[in-house]
Design a protein around this motif. Structure first.
Motif, PDB file in Angstrom:
ATOM      1  N   GLY A 144      -7.725  -3.739 -10.296  1.00 50.94           N
ATOM      2  CA  GLY A 144      -6.627  -3.732  -9.343  1.00 50.94           C
ATOM      3  C   GLY A 144      -6.163  -5.113  -8.929  1.00 50.94           C
ATOM      4  O   GLY A 144      -6.762  -6.135  -9.259  1.00 50.94           O
ATOM      5  N   THR A 145      -5.081  -5.097  -8.200  1.00 51.69           N
ATOM      6  CA  THR A 145      -4.532  -6.308  -7.596  1.00 51.69           C
ATOM      7  C   THR A 145      -4.949  -6.334  -6.130  1.00 51.69           C
ATOM      8  O   THR A 145      -5.568  -5.398  -5.638  1.00 51.69           O
ATOM      9  CB  THR A 145      -2.996  -6.315  -7.686  1.00 51.69           C
ATOM     10  OG1 THR A 145      -2.498  -5.213  -6.916  1.00 51.69           O
ATOM     11  CG2 THR A 145      -2.531  -6.199  -9.131  1.00 51.69           C
ATOM     12  N   ARG A 146      -4.601  -7.377  -5.423  1.00 49.58           N
ATOM     13  CA  ARG A 146      -4.915  -7.427  -3.997  1.00 49.58           C
ATOM     14  C   ARG A 146      -4.316  -6.230  -3.253  1.00 49.58           C
ATOM     15  O   ARG A 146      -4.894  -5.710  -2.336  1.00 49.58           O
ATOM     16  CB  ARG A 146      -4.391  -8.726  -3.383  1.00 49.58           C
ATOM     17  CG  ARG A 146      -5.250  -9.925  -3.653  1.00 49.58           C
ATOM     18  CD  ARG A 146      -4.623 -11.194  -3.048  1.00 49.58           C
ATOM     19  NE  ARG A 146      -5.409 -12.370  -3.237  1.00 49.58           N
ATOM     20  CZ  ARG A 146      -5.703 -12.940  -4.388  1.00 49.58           C
ATOM     21  NH1 ARG A 146      -5.286 -12.420  -5.511  1.00 49.58           N
ATOM     22  NH2 ARG A 146      -6.422 -14.033  -4.452  1.00 49.58           N
ATOM     23  N   GLU A 147      -3.133  -5.803  -3.691  1.00 53.24           N
ATOM     24  CA  GLU A 147      -2.441  -4.710  -3.021  1.00 53.24           C
ATOM     25  C   GLU A 147      -2.945  -3.339  -3.441  1.00 53.24           C
ATOM     26  O   GLU A 147      -2.816  -2.381  -2.710  1.00 53.24           O
ATOM     27  CB  GLU A 147      -0.924  -4.783  -3.310  1.00 53.24           C
ATOM     28  CG  GLU A 147      -0.254  -6.018  -2.783  1.00 53.24           C
ATOM     29  CD  GLU A 147      -0.429  -7.226  -3.710  1.00 53.24           C
ATOM     30  OE1 GLU A 147      -0.752  -7.053  -4.909  1.00 53.24           O
ATOM     31  OE2 GLU A 147      -0.260  -8.357  -3.220  1.00 53.24           O
ATOM     32  N   ASN A 148      -3.481  -3.240  -4.643  1.00 48.39           N
ATOM     33  CA  ASN A 148      -3.863  -1.940  -5.173  1.00 48.39           C
ATOM     34  C   ASN A 148      -5.224  -2.058  -5.848  1.00 48.39           C
ATOM     35  O   ASN A 148      -5.340  -1.946  -7.049  1.00 48.39           O
ATOM     36  CB  ASN A 148      -2.804  -1.444  -6.169  1.00 48.39           C
ATOM     37  CG  ASN A 148      -3.123  -0.060  -6.671  1.00 48.39           C
ATOM     38  OD1 ASN A 148      -3.862   0.679  -6.040  1.00 48.39           O
ATOM     39  ND2 ASN A 148      -2.570   0.284  -7.812  1.00 48.39           N
ATOM     40  N   ARG A 149      -6.226  -2.305  -5.083  1.00 50.27           N
ATOM     41  CA  ARG A 149      -7.569  -2.499  -5.605  1.00 50.27           C
ATOM     42  C   ARG A 149      -8.172  -1.163  -6.006  1.00 50.27           C
ATOM     43  O   ARG A 149      -8.391  -0.312  -5.165  1.00 50.27           O
ATOM     44  CB  ARG A 149      -8.419  -3.166  -4.549  1.00 50.27           C
ATOM     45  CG  ARG A 149      -9.518  -3.931  -5.160  1.00 50.27           C
ATOM     46  CD  ARG A 149     -10.282  -4.719  -4.119  1.00 50.27           C
ATOM     47  NE  ARG A 149     -11.480  -5.114  -4.773  1.00 50.27           N
ATOM     48  CZ  ARG A 149     -11.700  -6.321  -5.225  1.00 50.27           C
ATOM     49  NH1 ARG A 149     -10.826  -7.259  -5.023  1.00 50.27           N
ATOM     50  NH2 ARG A 149     -12.788  -6.609  -5.856  1.00 50.27           N
ATOM     51  N   THR A 150      -8.425  -0.973  -7.296  1.00 49.57           N
ATOM     52  CA  THR A 150      -8.962   0.297  -7.786  1.00 49.57           C
ATOM     53  C   THR A 150     -10.472   0.264  -7.935  1.00 49.57           C
ATOM     54  O   THR A 150     -11.088   1.287  -8.166  1.00 49.57           O
ATOM     55  CB  THR A 150      -8.355   0.631  -9.162  1.00 49.57           C
ATOM     56  OG1 THR A 150      -8.667  -0.425 -10.069  1.00 49.57           O
ATOM     57  CG2 THR A 150      -6.864   0.825  -9.070  1.00 49.57           C
ATOM     58  N   THR A 151     -11.073  -0.903  -7.820  1.00 47.92           N
ATOM     59  CA  THR A 151     -12.490  -1.031  -8.112  1.00 47.92           C
ATOM     60  C   THR A 151     -13.355  -1.120  -6.870  1.00 47.92           C
ATOM     61  O   THR A 151     -14.559  -1.239  -6.968  1.00 47.92           O
ATOM     62  CB  THR A 151     -12.741  -2.287  -8.970  1.00 47.92           C
ATOM     63  OG1 THR A 151     -12.184  -3.410  -8.285  1.00 47.92           O
ATOM     64  CG2 THR A 151     -12.108  -2.134 -10.329  1.00 47.92           C
ATOM     65  N   GLY A 152     -12.767  -1.074  -5.712  1.00 44.60           N
ATOM     66  CA  GLY A 152     -13.544  -1.148  -4.484  1.00 44.60           C
ATOM     67  C   GLY A 152     -13.855  -2.578  -4.113  1.00 44.60           C
ATOM     68  O   GLY A 152     -13.867  -3.472  -4.952  1.00 44.60           O
ATOM     69  N   PRO A 153     -14.114  -2.795  -2.856  1.00 43.82           N
ATOM     70  CA  PRO A 153     -14.338  -4.164  -2.380  1.00 43.82           C
ATOM     71  C   PRO A 153     -15.666  -4.770  -2.825  1.00 43.82           C
ATOM     72  O   PRO A 153     -15.863  -5.968  -2.703  1.00 43.82           O
ATOM     73  CB  PRO A 153     -14.300  -4.002  -0.856  1.00 43.82           C
ATOM     74  CG  PRO A 153     -14.661  -2.584  -0.619  1.00 43.82           C
ATOM     75  CD  PRO A 153     -14.145  -1.809  -1.794  1.00 43.82           C
TER      76      PRO A 153
ATOM     77  N   ARG B  68       0.797  -1.227   0.000  1.00 44.01           N
ATOM     78  CA  ARG B  68       0.000   0.000   0.000  1.00 44.01           C
ATOM     79  C   ARG B  68       0.832   1.282   0.000  1.00 44.01           C
ATOM     80  O   ARG B  68       0.499   2.209  -0.732  1.00 44.01           O
ATOM     81  CB  ARG B  68      -0.997  -0.014   1.156  1.00 44.01           C
ATOM     82  CG  ARG B  68      -2.171  -0.953   0.846  1.00 44.01           C
ATOM     83  CD  ARG B  68      -3.109  -1.012   1.984  1.00 44.01           C
ATOM     84  NE  ARG B  68      -2.436  -1.820   3.009  1.00 44.01           N
ATOM     85  CZ  ARG B  68      -2.974  -2.215   4.126  1.00 44.01           C
ATOM     86  NH1 ARG B  68      -4.193  -1.856   4.417  1.00 44.01           N
ATOM     87  NH2 ARG B  68      -2.312  -2.942   4.988  1.00 44.01           N
ATOM     88  N   PRO B  69       1.902   1.394   0.792  1.00 48.78           N
ATOM     89  CA  PRO B  69       2.699   2.633   0.712  1.00 48.78           C
ATOM     90  C   PRO B  69       3.286   2.865  -0.682  1.00 48.78           C
ATOM     91  O   PRO B  69       3.299   3.998  -1.173  1.00 48.78           O
ATOM     92  CB  PRO B  69       3.801   2.419   1.753  1.00 48.78           C
ATOM     93  CG  PRO B  69       3.214   1.450   2.730  1.00 48.78           C
ATOM     94  CD  PRO B  69       2.351   0.537   1.884  1.00 48.78           C
ATOM     95  N   ALA B  70       3.739   1.804  -1.343  1.00 52.54           N
ATOM     96  CA  ALA B  70       4.283   1.950  -2.697  1.00 52.54           C
ATOM     97  C   ALA B  70       3.183   2.364  -3.671  1.00 52.54           C
ATOM     98  O   ALA B  70       3.384   3.247  -4.516  1.00 52.54           O
ATOM     99  CB  ALA B  70       4.932   0.654  -3.154  1.00 52.54           C
ATOM    100  N   ALA B  71       2.006   1.744  -3.562  1.00 51.47           N
ATOM    101  CA  ALA B  71       0.888   2.105  -4.436  1.00 51.47           C
ATOM    102  C   ALA B  71       0.479   3.553  -4.194  1.00 51.47           C
ATOM    103  O   ALA B  71       0.212   4.304  -5.141  1.00 51.47           O
ATOM    104  CB  ALA B  71      -0.289   1.165  -4.213  1.00 51.47           C
TER     105      ALA B  71
END
Length: 189
Positions: free
Chosen positions: A43-52, A3-6
């Motif tokens: 998104g990926t697990r780390e950078n989900r762009t579509t919401g949960p 998350r910090p990298a994203a």
């Protein structure tokens, strides 16, 4: 934890886009320039762009794998607002050609549709089938204006994308005719 990298990548991207837009204004080009910001997939697990709330991740035929926000900015041409009209990146070529006043070559087939009426007037594109397939071609999907069929080795699932964009309720047994019609469209594709 990614998350910090994203977060850092998103901040850098936001700042870079801001600099581009500022330069357009500084040079007086903002009213003659369409700025389009869009991702190519979910998104990926780390950078989900579509919401949960959306099922699936990047590379999936489920909405979480490909539904992404897009921002179209063109002062004086595009009114601020939101649409849920389905569109794909393959629509960009015919849209850009149309906005530039360029005719497509006669007889040349283009898979996408011109989204200029949507962007400039809010007119939804005509209903059409949209298709997805994963890399190993074992899972595919087709969507019409309202329903989406997902075909996997373990069976087919049908979802109402208006009432259930999270693809939680399988309606295949309730709408066998819709399943058959979408399977035929997928096979034809």
């Amino acid at each position: 934890d990614a998350r910090p990298a994203a977060r850092a990548m998103m901040t850098a991207l936001d700042e870079a886009v801001g600099r581009i837009v500022a330069r357009l204004y500084a040079r007086g080009l903002h009213e003659n320039t369409l700025v389009l910001f869009i991702s190519d997939n979910g998104g990926t697990r780390e950078n989900r762009t579509t919401g949960p709330s959306l099922r699936g991740l990047k590379g999936s035929v489920f909405e979480g794998g490909h539904r992404v926000p897009a921002i179209a900015y063109w002062p004086g041409r595009i009114k601020p607002g939101v649409t849920d009209a389905p569109a794909m990146t393959m629509d960009l070529f015919p849209t850009f050609a149309s906005l530039a006043g360029a005719a497509l070559p006669a007889g040349h087939h283009v898979d996408g549709v011109d989204l200029a009426p949507l962007l400039l007037e809010g007119a939804r594109p005509a209903p059409r089938h949209l298709y997805w397939q994963n890399q190993n071609r074992r899972v595919a999907a087709v969507r019409d204006d309202r329903f989406k069929l997902v075909v996997r080795p373990q069976g087919s699932m049908l979802f109402d994308m208006v009432d259930d964009p999270g693809e939680k309720t399988d309606l295949a047994s309730e709408f066998p005719d819709r399943v058959a019609a979408l399977r035929a469209a997928l096979k034809s594709w």
